[in-house]
Scaffold this motif. Sequence first.
Motif, mmCIF file in Angstrom:
data_model
loop_
_atom_site.group_PDB
_atom_site.id
_atom_site.type_symbol
_atom_site.label_atom_id
_atom_site.label_comp_id
_atom_site.label_asym_id
_atom_site.label_seq_id
_atom_site.Cartn_x
_atom_site.Cartn_y
_atom_site.Cartn_z
ATOM 1 N N ALA A 85 -6.558 15.145 70.520
ATOM 2 C CA ALA A 85 -5.714 14.450 69.551
ATOM 3 C C ALA A 85 -5.422 15.398 68.393
ATOM 4 O O ALA A 85 -6.271 16.218 68.031
ATOM 5 N N PRO A 86 -4.237 15.288 67.776
ATOM 6 C CA PRO A 86 -3.874 16.207 66.692
ATOM 7 C C PRO A 86 -4.914 16.280 65.575
ATOM 8 O O PRO A 86 -5.221 17.366 65.091
ATOM 9 N N ALA A 87 -5.482 15.165 65.183
ATOM 10 C CA ALA A 87 -6.443 15.143 64.078
ATOM 11 C C ALA A 87 -7.712 15.922 64.406
ATOM 12 O O ALA A 87 -8.378 16.433 63.509
ATOM 13 N N ALA A 101 0.001 12.805 73.734
ATOM 14 C CA ALA A 101 0.888 11.851 73.070
ATOM 15 C C ALA A 101 1.353 10.814 74.089
ATOM 16 O O ALA A 101 1.484 11.109 75.284
ATOM 17 N N ARG A 105 5.562 8.124 67.671
ATOM 18 C CA ARG A 105 4.666 8.332 66.532
ATOM 19 C C ARG A 105 3.693 9.476 66.822
ATOM 20 O O ARG A 105 3.474 10.348 65.981
ATOM 21 N N GLU A 106 3.142 9.518 68.027
ATOM 22 C CA GLU A 106 2.194 10.576 68.377
ATOM 23 C C GLU A 106 2.883 11.927 68.557
ATOM 24 O O GLU A 106 2.291 12.966 68.285
ATOM 25 N N ALA A 108 5.406 12.848 66.696
ATOM 26 C CA ALA A 108 5.555 13.274 65.300
ATOM 27 C C ALA A 108 4.233 13.829 64.758
ATOM 28 O O ALA A 108 4.226 14.825 64.031
ATOM 29 N N GLN A 109 3.113 13.198 65.122
ATOM 30 C CA GLN A 109 1.807 13.705 64.702
ATOM 31 C C GLN A 109 1.560 15.104 65.279
ATOM 32 O O GLN A 109 1.012 15.972 64.594
ATOM 33 N N ALA A 110 1.958 15.319 66.505
ATOM 34 C CA ALA A 110 1.801 16.637 67.131
ATOM 35 C C ALA A 110 2.601 17.690 66.372
ATOM 36 O O ALA A 110 2.130 18.807 66.156
ATOM 37 N N HIS A 111 3.816 17.334 65.950
ATOM 38 C CA HIS A 111 4.629 18.265 65.166
ATOM 39 C C HIS A 111 3.949 18.604 63.840
ATOM 40 O O HIS A 111 3.878 19.771 63.455
ATOM 41 N N ARG A 112 3.443 17.571 63.168
ATOM 42 C CA ARG A 112 2.774 17.805 61.876
ATOM 43 C C ARG A 112 1.521 18.662 62.044
ATOM 44 O O ARG A 112 1.174 19.440 61.152
ATOM 45 N N ALA A 113 0.861 18.532 63.172
ATOM 46 C CA ALA A 113 -0.351 19.316 63.439
ATOM 47 C C ALA A 113 -0.031 20.740 63.901
ATOM 48 O O ALA A 113 -0.929 21.533 64.137
#
Length: 176
Positions: A85-87, A101, A105-106, A108-113
């Motif tokens: 998971a990105p976190a 993912a 939403r997930e 987008a989290q991958a992009h932010r990570a």
Amino acid sequence: MVKRHALPDIWMISDARNDARIEQALRRLPRGSGLVFRHYHLDHAARRARFDRLASLARAHGHVIALAGSAREARRWRADAAYGAPAKLGSGPPLLRLVTAHSLREIAQAHRARADAILLSPVFATRSHPGAPTLGPVRFRLLARHAQIPVIALGGMDRRRALGLKWTNWAAIDGI
């Protein structure tokens, strides 16, 4: 400095179900494929010993090995990549970072990570999650279009389904 590897097209994902066949599968995979080592069913010492054995075999066949866990742990274990998971991935020196993912939403989290690739699932029905909803080919493609990084199809995948999906990046647990 950790060597940065190219992203393989084909990935095998380990777990308790395919453990008896992993060595044979690693020998049959095209050179330059990848192994995501999970083996959550083992205690820490047994998991580390199994990782070391499989990493040696994978590297002998030119494969990339990803450790399910944090980037810090992957570097400590001398994996080529971290998976999760990105976190959980964290940051640090260059290392391939693969994230899971199942939704926009997930993604987008991958992009932010700042992940290097997304394993988007489940494309098709799987033995891992019997009866769980799947994305199907159309929804998979719609979600994948939103990714700004490579997407690896996961969930019920094998060579035949990858060809039918016309998707070169795919991963499997049972389908290798």
